[in-house]
Design an enzyme around this catalytic site. Structure first.
Site, PDB file in Angstrom:
ATOM      1  N   SER D  46       5.975   6.623  -2.531  1.00 53.20           N
ATOM      2  CA  SER D  46       5.445   6.448  -3.749  1.00 53.20           C
ATOM      3  C   SER D  46       3.975   7.285  -2.833  1.00 53.20           C
ATOM      4  CB  SER D  46       5.013   6.490  -4.530  1.00 53.20           C
ATOM      5  OG  SER D  46       4.647   6.563  -5.754  1.00 53.20           O
ATOM      6  N   GLU D  47       3.516   8.920  -3.609  1.00 48.80           N
ATOM      7  CA  GLU D  47       2.302   9.537  -2.882  1.00 48.80           C
ATOM      8  C   GLU D  47       1.711   8.988  -3.037  1.00 48.80           C
ATOM      9  OE1 GLU D  47       4.832  11.217  -4.470  1.00 48.80           O
ATOM     10  OE2 GLU D  47       3.649  12.695  -5.960  1.00 48.80           O
ATOM     11  N   ASN D  48       1.376   7.904  -4.080  1.00 47.58           N
ATOM     12  CA  ASN D  48      -0.509   8.069  -4.430  1.00 47.58           C
ATOM     13  C   ASN D  48      -0.324   5.738  -3.973  1.00 47.58           C
ATOM     14  OD1 ASN D  48       2.185   6.598  -5.616  1.00 47.58           O
ATOM     15  ND2 ASN D  48       0.813   5.407  -6.925  1.00 47.58           N
ATOM     16  N   SER D  88      -1.665   7.968   2.953  1.00 46.58           N
ATOM     17  CA  SER D  88       0.010   8.837   2.776  1.00 46.58           C
ATOM     18  C   SER D  88      -0.232  10.329   2.846  1.00 46.58           C
ATOM     19  CB  SER D  88      -0.194   8.388   0.922  1.00 46.58           C
ATOM     20  OG  SER D  88       1.333   9.039   0.336  1.00 46.58           O
TER      21      SER D  88
END
Lengths: 219, 233, 233, 219
Positions: D46-48, D88
């Site tokens: 998840s890119e967060n 990320s």
């Protein structure tokens, strides 16, 4: 003649300001850590990934996984931190380190510095020096005023390959404290017992002498 | 969870060939992939290009590969402390590219981060910038530097889990995390290999996504290059 | 050890003025500097440029500043979930610059790392790249992106020590570490402020060198934007 | 007509390969996580700032400090890791994520994708979509074949502002699986009960039909 290496370090330590982060190069600069004035807090950064560098470990407690940029075993103080080389140079390049002290072979009156390569001799590399001098807002060079042959290292322009350009602000040698501005060396202080004439004689670059030049004071 | 475990250095180095480019973690002898280096010596792989901050000492670290003349080119920031290195460099057997240390670190990171090039002030006005594009931003001059393209990266961590997550110790972290990001194949050797779930996910320095192979190293010497101590008082 | 502690948000925000540029950490409402935002509302500082991945919701986070029309310009990657934002943007009261999220993160890091500019593939061939320099590296096209220049960065950490060292928790880390690097003055508010020596130096996410002021925050709401759960079975 | 959203996700899950790291966008892509084949290991990014994303937490155990890129409360699996947004996107930009699945408003036969902006309507932003599509080696678009007005979203060229160019390799819609190559859509599979003619009629872009087109298979 003039200051010992310890005294050069001691004089540079007087330049430290409260709450500064400081990177000390190999050699004389390393000694600066021994003379931090008691009333100020500074933290030492080692570019291999360490903030809050402490003294050498007690004999027997040295740790192969805790060294400084000179590859010497060190300790870390309470409140210190460990990080990778990219973040370490982010600190340096991003001007989060308030003062860099390093040695030099030559310094020129435009602030150029040469300290990594002598043509024809073995080149060991620049390590982090080029990043440090290209980035630091505040660079003090610690060195002997002249080389072993007695030739001035305080020059009109550097003859050796450069480490960085227009970057050195201050030089502390065994003879004098010099400030670099207006494309000249301004004589700020003399080493105890060293005359202005002696400094003049040992300086190839343009030397500006304004008024009475005080002697350095040590506690 | 994805499993990256291989048996040992021999298995980890499968696919290593002559003339390849490697990244090797470590600063001086601190945090170097000792097992991978020993295995490279064993394999006798030749004409290597090694990207590593330093080049070891005569009888340890990358010095072992130099002694067997397996290295064609070193890309480093500082290469002192090594007589054999000096001899090979002066005789022209060894090609050496010296790079400012921060630029080296940032180029490693850029390689792993999909950044093909970036500007840095380091080396501007020096021979390091010769032939490179320079450019002014906000009144200051910068040099354009590029990512690398290594086939393998070999790193050494303190602890790792079977999924390739790594934690480094002390200043043995140094170049290892960025190099771990940068390898097409990244090999991690660890002092302690643990099961997934044993490392706190909030304290992982290198997420497993960057590591393709991991193994439990053996016989770590962890030599000290400059032992400096305060005498007991 | 250098001491960065200030009493509270009020003291931390000294020097904040109209028309300044701020970075504010957080992703959605996760990891936002709640105390700093409340204090900005209190101060009523106007014409702010805010660099933040999102813009809060109507009644929380940056939404509170929007409601009081303190923000002149938002630089973000995603700004949904906010009716007042929508109204101000459509009416032209609010200037909005949308940036790909990875580019935003990397520009924050570059700001703190002394990298004035770098190339990224994100946005090539789209309106995001309009007016920007583009360039080919190894057969792929990239866009040149620049560092920011914020006066203040405001970040929220889980734990911090008096010297400014920070540890984040979970995905509340997000943009906070890079923004902490980027502020001329970086303010960290923490859920738990501890003495130096209480944090493991090997587990610090943001070294204190990046933080100028730190304080113990109060009354954290830590709102959940999208509560999604698996029913108890 | 054709697949439900769940079935689109289920069909995409068949594309997952052992040891892949996968980023799932908001909407249909998120559902893919529910259909991972039992015999393979994949990890969701998840890119967060989260790798090893697990299912939604048990009611009452949700943590405001643990969300996905859709701002939903999630869990982290054993072996997962947490990191900042720069690292990320280093994973994403550096092509360490093997597959990106995301939704779209339009896809063109040259691989262009538009999914972030409709001129004249409210723009919420591209979030991480532009980084994902510019970087991923392997992008699958999950979407309905036509819009609410019945117009094809599978186009000769996109009419909406682009998110990325020449990047989409595969599209899974409620009607078909399409591969993009040679500036055309190759029909690979039909949804159960959907004819080639129906797919042709719903496709504005150049559709290549080679031989017999099999129906999708679901377990």
């Amino acid at each position: 003649m003039g200051l010992s290496k310890q005294q050069i370090a001691q004089r540079i330590a007087q330049e430290l300001q409260h709450n500064w982060y400081v990177n000390l190069g190999i050699g004389i600069p390393t000694l600066v850590a021994n003379y931090v004035p008691k009333n100020i807090d500074v933290e030492f950064q080692s570019e291999n990934g360490l903030l809050g560098m402490g003294p050498f470990p007690i004999e027997g407690e040295e740790d192969a996984d805790l060294i400084n940029a000179g590859k010497q075993t060190v300790t870390i103080l309470k409140g210190g931190s460990l990080f990778d080389s990219a973040l370490s140079f982010a600190m340096i390049r991003g001007q989060h380190v308030q003062l860099t002290v390093l040695g030099a072979m030559e310094v020129a009156q435009n602030g150029d510095i040469a300290n990594w390569k002598i043509p024809g001799k073995l080149v060991k590399g620049m390590g982090g020096a080029m990043d440090l001098v290209a980035s630091a807002e505040n660079i003090i060079v610690a060195m002997m005023h002249t080389n072993k042959a007695g030739e001035s290292k305080i020059l009109k322009s550097c003859s050796l390959p450069l480490t960085g350009v227009n970057c050195v602000k201050k030089v502390v040698t065994n003879l004098a404290v010099l400030e670099i501005k207006n494309n000249a060396f301004y004589l700020i202080e003399r080493a105890p017992g060293v005359s202005v004439e002696e400094i003049k004689a040992a300086t190839e670059g343009d030397l500006i002498i304004e008024g009475e030049i005080p002697e350095m004071k040590f506690e | 969870m994805i499993n990256k475990v291989v048996k040992n250095a021999k298995e980890a180095l499968q696919g290593v060939e002559d003339s390849m480019t490697f990244m090797l973690g470590g600063f001086g002898l601190c945090g170097i992939p000792e097992n991978c280096i020993s295995e490279l010596v064993e394999l006798g792989t030749k004409d290597l290009t090694c990207i590593s901050n330093n080049a070891g000492v005569d009888d340890f670290g990358l010095g072992l590969l130099l002694k067997k003349r397996q290295i064609k080119k070193m890309i480093s920031s500082y290469v002192g402390e090594n007589d054999e290195f000096e001899r090979q460099m002066l005789s022209g057997e060894l090609d050496v590219e010296l790079i400012p240390q921060g630029t080296l670190a940032e180029r490693c990171r850029a390689t792993g981060a999909g950044i093909p090039a970036f500007y840095t002030p380091a080396g501007y006005g020096t021979e390091v910038a010769e032939g490179k594009e320079t450019r002014e931003f906000n009144g200051k001059m910068y040099v354009l530097e590029h990512a690398f393209n290594p086939e393998f990266a070999m790193v050494k961590a303190w602890k790792g889990d079977t999924s390739g997550n790594l934690i480094f110790k002390g200043t043995a972290r140094n170049f290892n995390p960025m190099m771990a990001m940068a390898g097409k194949i990244t090999i991690a050797e660890v002092e302690e290999l643990v099961e997934v779930g044993e490392l706190d996910p909030n304290q992982i320095h290198t997420p497993g996504i960057f590591v393709q192979r991991i193994f439990q190293g053996t016989n770590y010497e962890k030599r000290i290059e400059q032992k400096t101590v305060t005498p007991k008082s």
